[in-house]
Design an enzyme around this catalytic site. Structure first.
Site, PDB file in Angstrom:
ATOM      1  N   ASN A   2      40.498  38.904  36.424  1.00 36.42           N
ATOM      2  CA  ASN A   2      40.348  37.713  38.062  1.00 36.42           C
ATOM      3  C   ASN A   2      40.840  38.444  38.873  1.00 36.42           C
ATOM      4  O   ASN A   2      41.618  39.344  38.850  1.00 36.42           O
ATOM      5  CB  ASN A   2      41.344  36.707  37.838  1.00 36.42           C
ATOM      6  CG  ASN A   2      41.218  36.024  38.975  1.00 36.42           C
ATOM      7  OD1 ASN A   2      41.029  36.662  39.888  1.00 36.42           O
ATOM      8  ND2 ASN A   2      42.205  35.068  39.030  1.00 36.42           N
ATOM      9  N   TRP A   3      39.591  39.545  39.543  1.00 33.60           N
ATOM     10  CA  TRP A   3      40.411  40.770  40.067  1.00 33.60           C
ATOM     11  C   TRP A   3      40.779  39.854  41.486  1.00 33.60           C
ATOM     12  O   TRP A   3      41.556  40.559  42.468  1.00 33.60           O
ATOM     13  CB  TRP A   3      39.199  40.827  40.746  1.00 33.60           C
ATOM     14  CG  TRP A   3      38.417  42.059  39.436  1.00 33.60           C
ATOM     15  CD1 TRP A   3      38.376  42.216  38.236  1.00 33.60           C
ATOM     16  CD2 TRP A   3      36.455  42.611  40.108  1.00 33.60           C
ATOM     17  NE1 TRP A   3      37.462  42.719  37.926  1.00 33.60           N
ATOM     18  CE2 TRP A   3      37.076  42.996  38.015  1.00 33.60           C
ATOM     19  CE3 TRP A   3      36.175  43.312  40.457  1.00 33.60           C
ATOM     20  CZ2 TRP A   3      35.303  44.013  38.121  1.00 33.60           C
ATOM     21  CZ3 TRP A   3      34.348  43.310  40.484  1.00 33.60           C
ATOM     22  CH2 TRP A   3      34.383  43.969  39.295  1.00 33.60           C
ATOM     23  N   LYS A   4      40.743  38.630  41.875  1.00 34.67           N
ATOM     24  CA  LYS A   4      41.454  38.016  42.608  1.00 34.67           C
ATOM     25  C   LYS A   4      40.700  39.155  43.910  1.00 34.67           C
ATOM     26  O   LYS A   4      39.715  39.022  44.082  1.00 34.67           O
ATOM     27  CB  LYS A   4      43.033  37.766  42.895  1.00 34.67           C
ATOM     28  CG  LYS A   4      43.809  37.456  41.158  1.00 34.67           C
ATOM     29  CD  LYS A   4      45.090  37.308  41.892  1.00 34.67           C
ATOM     30  CE  LYS A   4      45.688  36.809  40.542  1.00 34.67           C
ATOM     31  NZ  LYS A   4      46.951  36.304  40.254  1.00 34.67           N
TER      32      LYS A   4
ATOM     33  N   HIS B 153      42.640  27.936  40.455  1.00 30.97           N
ATOM     34  CA  HIS B 153      43.912  28.955  40.025  1.00 30.97           C
ATOM     35  C   HIS B 153      45.319  27.975  40.827  1.00 30.97           C
ATOM     36  O   HIS B 153      45.365  27.785  41.939  1.00 30.97           O
ATOM     37  CB  HIS B 153      43.574  29.835  39.931  1.00 30.97           C
ATOM     38  CG  HIS B 153      44.246  31.138  40.032  1.00 30.97           C
ATOM     39  ND1 HIS B 153      45.444  31.309  40.642  1.00 30.97           N
ATOM     40  CD2 HIS B 153      43.916  32.101  39.157  1.00 30.97           C
ATOM     41  CE1 HIS B 153      46.430  33.096  40.589  1.00 30.97           C
ATOM     42  NE2 HIS B 153      44.943  33.073  38.971  1.00 30.97           N
TER      43      HIS B 153
ATOM     44  N   GLU C  26      46.894  30.174  42.662  1.00 27.25           N
ATOM     45  CA  GLU C  26      46.588  30.335  44.537  1.00 27.25           C
ATOM     46  C   GLU C  26      46.411  30.368  44.756  1.00 27.25           C
ATOM     47  O   GLU C  26      46.395  29.873  45.938  1.00 27.25           O
ATOM     48  CB  GLU C  26      46.719  32.439  44.274  1.00 27.25           C
ATOM     49  CG  GLU C  26      47.528  33.054  43.378  1.00 27.25           C
ATOM     50  CD  GLU C  26      46.867  34.310  42.776  1.00 27.25           C
ATOM     51  OE1 GLU C  26      45.527  34.608  43.217  1.00 27.25           O
ATOM     52  OE2 GLU C  26      47.777  34.673  41.848  1.00 27.25           O
TER      53      GLU C  26
ATOM     54  N   GLU D 149      48.194  28.580  32.746  1.00 28.82           N
ATOM     55  CA  GLU D 149      48.720  30.112  33.546  1.00 28.82           C
ATOM     56  C   GLU D 149      50.467  29.699  33.927  1.00 28.82           C
ATOM     57  O   GLU D 149      50.383  28.869  35.602  1.00 28.82           O
ATOM     58  CB  GLU D 149      47.821  30.721  34.575  1.00 28.82           C
ATOM     59  CG  GLU D 149      46.607  31.434  34.193  1.00 28.82           C
ATOM     60  CD  GLU D 149      45.900  31.855  34.992  1.00 28.82           C
ATOM     61  OE1 GLU D 149      46.017  33.400  34.391  1.00 28.82           O
ATOM     62  OE2 GLU D 149      45.912  32.039  36.458  1.00 28.82           O
TER      63      GLU D 149
ATOM     64  N   GLY E 157      51.892  38.099  38.316  1.00 25.69           N
ATOM     65  CA  GLY E 157      51.903  39.004  38.761  1.00 25.69           C
ATOM     66  C   GLY E 157      53.321  39.109  38.897  1.00 25.69           C
ATOM     67  O   GLY E 157      53.551  39.836  39.541  1.00 25.69           O
TER      68      GLY E 157
ATOM     69  N   SER F 162      51.023  37.972  33.943  1.00 27.29           N
ATOM     70  CA  SER F 162      51.368  39.140  33.222  1.00 27.29           C
ATOM     71  C   SER F 162      51.327  39.652  31.563  1.00 27.29           C
ATOM     72  O   SER F 162      51.668  40.373  30.750  1.00 27.29           O
ATOM     73  CB  SER F 162      52.907  39.310  33.484  1.00 27.29           C
ATOM     74  OG  SER F 162      52.734  39.111  34.742  1.00 27.29           O
TER      75      SER F 162
ATOM     76  N   GLY G 220      44.888  39.179  34.699  1.00 25.69           N
ATOM     77  CA  GLY G 220      44.989  39.965  36.845  1.00 25.69           C
ATOM     78  C   GLY G 220      44.944  40.701  37.158  1.00 25.69           C
ATOM     79  O   GLY G 220      44.179  41.890  36.567  1.00 25.69           O
ATOM     80  N   GLY G 221      46.101  41.593  37.282  1.00 24.61           N
ATOM     81  CA  GLY G 221      46.413  42.938  37.388  1.00 24.61           C
ATOM     82  C   GLY G 221      45.739  43.800  36.723  1.00 24.61           C
ATOM     83  O   GLY G 221      45.102  45.268  37.231  1.00 24.61           O
TER      84      GLY G 221
HETATM   85  P1  PGA Z   1      48.549  38.463  36.500  1.00 24.90           P
HETATM   86  O1  PGA Z   1      47.791  37.276  37.102  1.00 24.90           O
HETATM   87  O2  PGA Z   1      47.895  38.680  34.948  1.00 24.90           O
HETATM   88  O3  PGA Z   1      48.182  39.594  37.465  1.00 24.90           O
HETATM   89  O4  PGA Z   1      49.868  37.903  36.136  1.00 24.90           O
HETATM   90  C1  PGA Z   1      47.224  36.140  36.386  1.00 24.90           C
HETATM   91  C2  PGA Z   1      46.398  35.731  36.920  1.00 24.90           C
HETATM   92  O5  PGA Z   1      46.772  35.363  38.254  1.00 24.90           O
HETATM   93  O6  PGA Z   1      45.000  35.219  36.331  1.00 24.90           O
END
Ligand code: PGA
Length: 252
Positions: free
Chosen positions: A9-11, A96, A98, A168, A174, A214, A235-236
């Site tokens: 997930n590149w966000k 998600h 967010e 999640e 994050g 994470s 994500g990251g």
């Molecule tokens: P993260 O994000 O790996 O940076 O914690 C995961 C996500 O929000 O899908």
């Protein structure tokens, strides 16, 4: 069919060139004998270029990170499901944390999105997960179950093969703080038990349940080694080719 899946997930990150380069390196690293799906969820404006880049590779799928539930109309700035389909995007992340937190997406709204996606024959990556205060109060199962009940569990069994669930925990997104493999397994087992109760053995055993929060090269092996953890939504660490390739390798 239940599969081990690595989803990135590149966000709201990377330029077009950076994204294409990342997708190119990841695709080139995949052994043609590897058949586990790799999903790249990119910003809308890169999707068409990414589909064009990756279309010959059957196990790489490009996903949107959101969509609108209406097929068309006066919704300035929004992207519809038919638009995504018209550029051969077949996967969409929905719910998600967010989106829920910063864009006020409720379980009710997510149900509309889920229905529109399923009707359109799309694959849904449905995110669920609890905030820290809920985890501290040990109410995480009830919280996640409500998210599933209110947005997903109205679906009939015959369309559940279009759904991937991503658990999640918000406190692990994050933050560098990961759920322990045991905590992840506990929740995934719980989600599968809910699926079992609702839909029976076949659906619950066929469902891929991804862990997100994470996921890194140094914890992916342990997380993915748990019985009910069918891969990750990353994500990251998905923004770096070396890291994400190591996470893909942890599926095997
Ligand atoms: P993260 O994000 O790996 O940076 O914690 C995961 C996500 O929000 O899908």
């Amino acid at each position: 069919m239940r599969q081990k899946i690595a989803a990135g997930n590149w966000k709201m990150n990377l330029s077009l060139d950076e994204g294409l380069q990342l997708a190119r390196v990841i695709s080139n690293s995949l052994d043609l004998t590897e058949t586990k799906p790799v999903i790249l969820a990119a910003p809308y404006v890169y999707l068409k270029s990414l589909v064009d880049l990756t279309f010959p590779i059957s196990n790489v799928h490009i996903a949107a990170q959101n969509c609108h539930h209406e097929p068309s109309g006066a919704y300035t700035g929004e992207i519809s499901i038919p638009m995504l389909k018209s550029i051969n995007v077949n996967y969409v992340i929905i719910g998600h944390s967010e989106r829920r937190q910063y864009f006020n997406e409720t379980n009710e709204l997510l149900k509309l999105k889920v229905d529109a996606l399923i009707d359109a024959g799309m694959n849904v990556i449905f995110c669920c997960g609890e905030p820290l205060e809920v985890r501290k109060a040990e109410q995480q199962n009830e919280f996640v179950n409500a998210q599933l009940e209110e947005s997903l569990f109205h679906l009939s069994a015959n369309v559940m093969n279009q759904v991937i669930i991503a658990y999640e925990p918000i406190w692990a997104i994050g933050t560098g703080e990961t759920a322990s493999p045991e905590q992840a397994q506990e929740m995934h087992q719980y989600i599968r038990a809910q699926l079992n109760e609702k839909y029976g053995d076949n659906v619950s055993q066929d469902m891929s349940i991804l862990y997100g929060g994470s996921v890194k090269p140094n914890n992916a092996n342990q997380l993915f080694g748990k019985e009910d953890v069918d891969g990750g939504l990353v994500g990251g660490a998905s923004l770096n080719a070396d890291n994400f390739i190591q996470i893909i390798e942890a599926l095997y």
